[in-house]
Design a protein around this motif. Structure first.
Motif, PDB file in Angstrom:
ATOM      1  N   ALA A 117       0.922  -1.307  -0.176  1.00  0.00           N
ATOM      2  CA  ALA A 117      -0.065   0.150   0.339  1.00  0.00           C
ATOM      3  C   ALA A 117       0.785   1.224   0.111  1.00  0.00           C
ATOM      4  CB  ALA A 117      -0.786  -0.032   1.278  1.00  0.00           C
ATOM      5  N   GLU A 118       1.997   1.341   0.571  1.00  0.00           N
ATOM      6  CA  GLU A 118       2.819   2.460   0.851  1.00  0.00           C
ATOM      7  C   GLU A 118       3.443   2.691  -0.495  1.00  0.00           C
ATOM      8  OE1 GLU A 118       5.426   1.283   3.964  1.00  0.00           O
ATOM      9  OE2 GLU A 118       3.917   1.543   5.645  1.00  0.00           O
ATOM     10  N   GLU A 119       3.602   1.677  -1.332  1.00  0.00           N
ATOM     11  CA  GLU A 119       4.274   1.995  -2.451  1.00  0.00           C
ATOM     12  C   GLU A 119       3.558   1.989  -3.655  1.00  0.00           C
ATOM     13  OE1 GLU A 119       6.924  -1.397  -2.670  1.00  0.00           O
ATOM     14  OE2 GLU A 119       8.132  -0.751  -1.021  1.00  0.00           O
ATOM     15  N   PHE A 120       2.065   1.948  -3.426  1.00  0.00           N
ATOM     16  CA  PHE A 120       1.132   1.741  -4.443  1.00  0.00           C
ATOM     17  C   PHE A 120       1.081   2.879  -5.852  1.00  0.00           C
ATOM     18  CE2 PHE A 120      -3.338   1.245  -5.859  1.00  0.00           C
ATOM     19  CZ  PHE A 120      -3.217   0.159  -6.491  1.00  0.00           C
ATOM     20  N   PRO A 121       1.119   4.025  -5.187  1.00  0.00           N
ATOM     21  CA  PRO A 121       1.009   4.859  -6.429  1.00  0.00           C
ATOM     22  C   PRO A 121       2.172   5.050  -7.415  1.00  0.00           C
ATOM     23  CG  PRO A 121      -0.043   5.896  -4.124  1.00  0.00           C
ATOM     24  CD  PRO A 121       0.861   4.549  -4.252  1.00  0.00           C
ATOM     25  N   GLU A 122       3.371   4.919  -6.636  1.00  0.00           N
ATOM     26  CA  GLU A 122       4.424   4.940  -7.562  1.00  0.00           C
ATOM     27  C   GLU A 122       4.688   3.590  -8.062  1.00  0.00           C
ATOM     28  OE1 GLU A 122       4.261   5.570  -4.278  1.00  0.00           O
ATOM     29  OE2 GLU A 122       4.687   7.803  -4.104  1.00  0.00           O
ATOM     30  N   GLY A 123       4.283   2.578  -7.686  1.00  0.00           N
ATOM     31  CA  GLY A 123       4.623   1.307  -8.240  1.00  0.00           C
ATOM     32  C   GLY A 123       3.646   1.012  -9.311  1.00  0.00           C
ATOM     33  N   ILE A 124       2.359   1.525  -9.295  1.00  0.00           N
ATOM     34  CA  ILE A 124       1.560   1.353 -10.361  1.00  0.00           C
ATOM     35  C   ILE A 124       1.891   2.156 -11.646  1.00  0.00           C
ATOM     36  CG2 ILE A 124      -0.391   0.175  -9.178  1.00  0.00           C
ATOM     37  CD1 ILE A 124      -1.716   3.066  -9.423  1.00  0.00           C
ATOM     38  N   ALA A 125       2.363   3.376 -11.321  1.00  0.00           N
ATOM     39  CA  ALA A 125       2.765   4.018 -12.337  1.00  0.00           C
ATOM     40  C   ALA A 125       4.030   3.427 -13.076  1.00  0.00           C
ATOM     41  CB  ALA A 125       3.171   5.702 -11.812  1.00  0.00           C
ATOM     42  N   ARG A 126       4.954   3.048 -12.319  1.00  0.00           N
ATOM     43  CA  ARG A 126       6.103   2.441 -12.882  1.00  0.00           C
ATOM     44  C   ARG A 126       5.889   1.259 -13.681  1.00  0.00           C
ATOM     45  NH1 ARG A 126       8.249  -2.341 -11.439  1.00  0.00           N
ATOM     46  NH2 ARG A 126       7.196  -2.217  -9.360  1.00  0.00           N
ATOM     47  N   VAL A 127       4.608   0.275 -13.321  1.00  0.00           N
ATOM     48  CA  VAL A 127       4.490  -0.956 -14.067  1.00  0.00           C
ATOM     49  C   VAL A 127       3.620  -0.500 -15.182  1.00  0.00           C
ATOM     50  CG1 VAL A 127       3.079  -3.115 -13.874  1.00  0.00           C
ATOM     51  CG2 VAL A 127       4.378  -2.530 -11.862  1.00  0.00           C
ATOM     52  N   ALA A 128       2.846   0.524 -15.287  1.00  0.00           N
ATOM     53  CA  ALA A 128       2.268   0.892 -16.149  1.00  0.00           C
ATOM     54  C   ALA A 128       3.100   1.383 -17.319  1.00  0.00           C
ATOM     55  CB  ALA A 128       0.950   1.880 -15.983  1.00  0.00           C
ATOM     56  N   ALA A 129       4.175   2.220 -16.969  1.00  0.00           N
ATOM     57  CA  ALA A 129       4.903   2.663 -18.014  1.00  0.00           C
ATOM     58  C   ALA A 129       5.996   1.763 -18.512  1.00  0.00           C
ATOM     59  CB  ALA A 129       6.030   3.659 -17.487  1.00  0.00           C
ATOM     60  N   GLU A 130       6.237   0.841 -17.722  1.00  0.00           N
ATOM     61  CA  GLU A 130       7.028  -0.379 -18.208  1.00  0.00           C
ATOM     62  C   GLU A 130       6.515  -1.125 -19.258  1.00  0.00           C
ATOM     63  OE1 GLU A 130       9.327  -4.468 -16.413  1.00  0.00           O
ATOM     64  OE2 GLU A 130       8.357  -2.879 -14.860  1.00  0.00           O
ATOM     65  N   TYR A 131       5.037  -1.483 -18.972  1.00  0.00           N
ATOM     66  CA  TYR A 131       4.290  -2.635 -20.087  1.00  0.00           C
ATOM     67  C   TYR A 131       3.498  -1.511 -21.050  1.00  0.00           C
ATOM     68  CZ  TYR A 131       5.899  -6.355 -17.121  1.00  0.00           C
ATOM     69  OH  TYR A 131       6.392  -7.364 -16.438  1.00  0.00           O
ATOM     70  N   GLY A 132       3.737  -0.132 -21.090  1.00  0.00           N
ATOM     71  CA  GLY A 132       2.835   0.532 -22.148  1.00  0.00           C
ATOM     72  C   GLY A 132       1.440   0.474 -21.747  1.00  0.00           C
ATOM     73  N   VAL A 133       0.638   0.297 -20.901  1.00  0.00           N
ATOM     74  CA  VAL A 133      -0.638   0.030 -20.360  1.00  0.00           C
ATOM     75  C   VAL A 133      -1.012   1.337 -19.401  1.00  0.00           C
ATOM     76  CG1 VAL A 133      -0.737  -2.492 -20.923  1.00  0.00           C
ATOM     77  CG2 VAL A 133      -0.300  -1.609 -18.676  1.00  0.00           C
ATOM     78  N   GLU A 134      -2.369   1.433 -18.977  1.00  0.00           N
ATOM     79  CA  GLU A 134      -2.732   2.110 -18.024  1.00  0.00           C
ATOM     80  C   GLU A 134      -3.355   1.249 -16.934  1.00  0.00           C
ATOM     81  OE1 GLU A 134      -5.532   4.797 -19.636  1.00  0.00           O
ATOM     82  OE2 GLU A 134      -7.242   3.264 -19.776  1.00  0.00           O
ATOM     83  N   ILE A 135      -3.075   1.615 -15.658  1.00  0.00           N
ATOM     84  CA  ILE A 135      -3.388   0.974 -14.531  1.00  0.00           C
ATOM     85  C   ILE A 135      -4.599   1.877 -13.628  1.00  0.00           C
ATOM     86  CG2 ILE A 135      -3.141  -0.051 -12.272  1.00  0.00           C
ATOM     87  CD1 ILE A 135      -0.034  -1.003 -13.584  1.00  0.00           C
ATOM     88  N   ALA A 136      -5.731   1.454 -13.872  1.00  0.00           N
ATOM     89  CA  ALA A 136      -6.900   2.189 -13.480  1.00  0.00           C
ATOM     90  C   ALA A 136      -7.335   1.761 -12.102  1.00  0.00           C
ATOM     91  CB  ALA A 136      -7.898   2.490 -14.426  1.00  0.00           C
ATOM     92  N   VAL A 137      -7.399   2.457 -10.888  1.00  0.00           N
ATOM     93  CA  VAL A 137      -7.804   2.125  -9.664  1.00  0.00           C
ATOM     94  C   VAL A 137      -9.328   2.230  -9.509  1.00  0.00           C
ATOM     95  CG1 VAL A 137      -7.355   2.331  -7.418  1.00  0.00           C
ATOM     96  CG2 VAL A 137      -5.329   2.752  -8.821  1.00  0.00           C
ATOM     97  N   GLU A 138      -9.744   1.235  -9.120  1.00  0.00           N
ATOM     98  CA  GLU A 138     -11.413   1.338  -9.051  1.00  0.00           C
ATOM     99  C   GLU A 138     -11.846   1.598  -7.750  1.00  0.00           C
ATOM    100  OE1 GLU A 138     -14.984  -2.138  -9.953  1.00  0.00           O
ATOM    101  OE2 GLU A 138     -13.065  -2.764  -9.981  1.00  0.00           O
ATOM    102  N   ASN A 139     -12.704   2.436  -7.910  1.00  0.00           N
ATOM    103  CA  ASN A 139     -13.620   2.865  -6.811  1.00  0.00           C
ATOM    104  C   ASN A 139     -14.378   1.696  -5.903  1.00  0.00           C
ATOM    105  OD1 ASN A 139     -15.761   3.004  -8.751  1.00  0.00           O
ATOM    106  ND2 ASN A 139     -17.142   3.735  -7.460  1.00  0.00           N
ATOM    107  N   MET A 140     -14.127   1.698  -4.643  1.00  0.00           N
ATOM    108  CA  MET A 140     -14.683   0.715  -3.935  1.00  0.00           C
ATOM    109  C   MET A 140     -15.622   1.276  -2.907  1.00  0.00           C
ATOM    110  SD  MET A 140     -13.372  -1.863  -5.274  1.00  0.00           S
ATOM    111  CE  MET A 140     -13.887  -3.040  -4.138  1.00  0.00           C
ATOM    112  N   TYR A 141     -15.843   0.842  -1.732  1.00  0.00           N
ATOM    113  CA  TYR A 141     -16.850   1.055  -0.670  1.00  0.00           C
ATOM    114  C   TYR A 141     -16.621   0.697   0.544  1.00  0.00           C
ATOM    115  CZ  TYR A 141     -17.863  -3.861  -1.774  1.00  0.00           C
ATOM    116  OH  TYR A 141     -18.124  -5.020  -1.889  1.00  0.00           O
TER     117      TYR A 141
END
Length: 266
Positions: A117-141
């Motif tokens: 969780a602590e690394e999540f924002p930076e981590g998903i940005a890194r993975v998205a850039a590495e694979y050329g995709v977008e990682i979209a975080v879903e609204n929960m409840y």
């Protein structure tokens, strides 16, 4: 205007494989083709086909249905799929790239996934850039135990205030949280990457009703997206588990497709 990835409508309507549960992944492709959907969103589960880019590509070619999104196995029920949290994200992004899907949908981290969780924002940005995709975080409840909210996600179930570049919006989750999807989607602007079309009521249950059966402003939200020249994908994610046989399931999914297209002005 065509969707650049596959020559599709400006806002394609995909069928989520979650909408045919408990049927198999190939049933989602077959139904999507039969009913005239524009593509498929694959939810990765313990089903082996959902985890195999090679098998998914075979299904995509057989049914002439592009895979428009991959839903990472970040649900509570898929915690055993693909092991550790970052492995789930990495493999989902790699598979999305391999099958030609632009978007990976993921849930926010659970509260017990502290390091992740602590690394999540930076981590998903890194993975998205590495694979050329977008990682979209879903609204929960919010989760409630004996009437009181229990902290289930870190830092929060609502991704909107967090530093995530891309967001997936789910109408059923918004209903549980008491949020107005129309207003939230308007406010998100370019951060909105992907939509799960469904409906719900604020009764604490993740109902995934057909749009129009709940209290969310689904029609207005879709019309806003069409008017804003939004370039994401609307994925139908409704529950058909109570359908009385294949005929009623098909009827519900066809009805939802008609609803989407009528309000997206296809």
């Amino acid at each position: 205007m065509a969707h650049p990835a596959h020559g599709l409508p400006a806002i394609p309507v995909a069928l989520s494989s979650a909408s045919v549960y408990p049927l198999a992944v190939h049933d989602a492709f077959a139904l999507a083709q039969d009913l005239g959907y524009d593509g498929v969103e694959v939810m990765v589960t313990n089903n082996s086909v959902s985890q195999s880019p090679d098998q998914l590509n075979v299904l995509s070619e057989r049914y002439e249905m592009p895979i428009l999104a991959i839903h990472a196995p970040t649900l509570l029920l898929t915690q055993q799929v693909w092991g550790k949290a970052w492995t789930k994200i990495e493999l989902s992004a790699a598979m999305a790239a391999e099958v030609g899907a632009r978007t990976v949908v993921t849930h926010p981290p659970f509260r017990w996934q502290t390091g992740y969780a602590e690394e999540f924002p930076e981590g998903i940005a890194r993975v998205a850039a590495e694979y050329g995709v977008e990682i979209a975080v879903e609204n929960m409840y919010p989760w409630k135990v004996r009437g009181r909210e229990a902290k289930a996600y870190l830092p929060h179930w609502n991704p909107v205030p967090e530093p995530y570049e891309r967001i997936t919006w789910d109408f059923s989750h918004a209903a549980i949280a008491g949020m107005d999807s129309y207003e939230e989607m308007r406010a998100l602007g370019d951060r909105l990457a992907h939509v799960h079309l469904t409906d719900g009521t604020p009764n604490g249950k993740d109902e995934h009703l057909l749009p129009g059966q709940g209290q969310q402003r689904c029609a207005e939200a879709l019309e806003h997206l069409a008017g804003a020249a939004w370039d994401g994908v609307v994925a139908v994610e409704v529950s058909t588990r109570r359908a009385r046989g294949a005929g009623e399931r098909e009827e519900w999914l066809a009805e939802t497709l008609r609803f989407a297209r009528s309000h997206l002005r296809h």
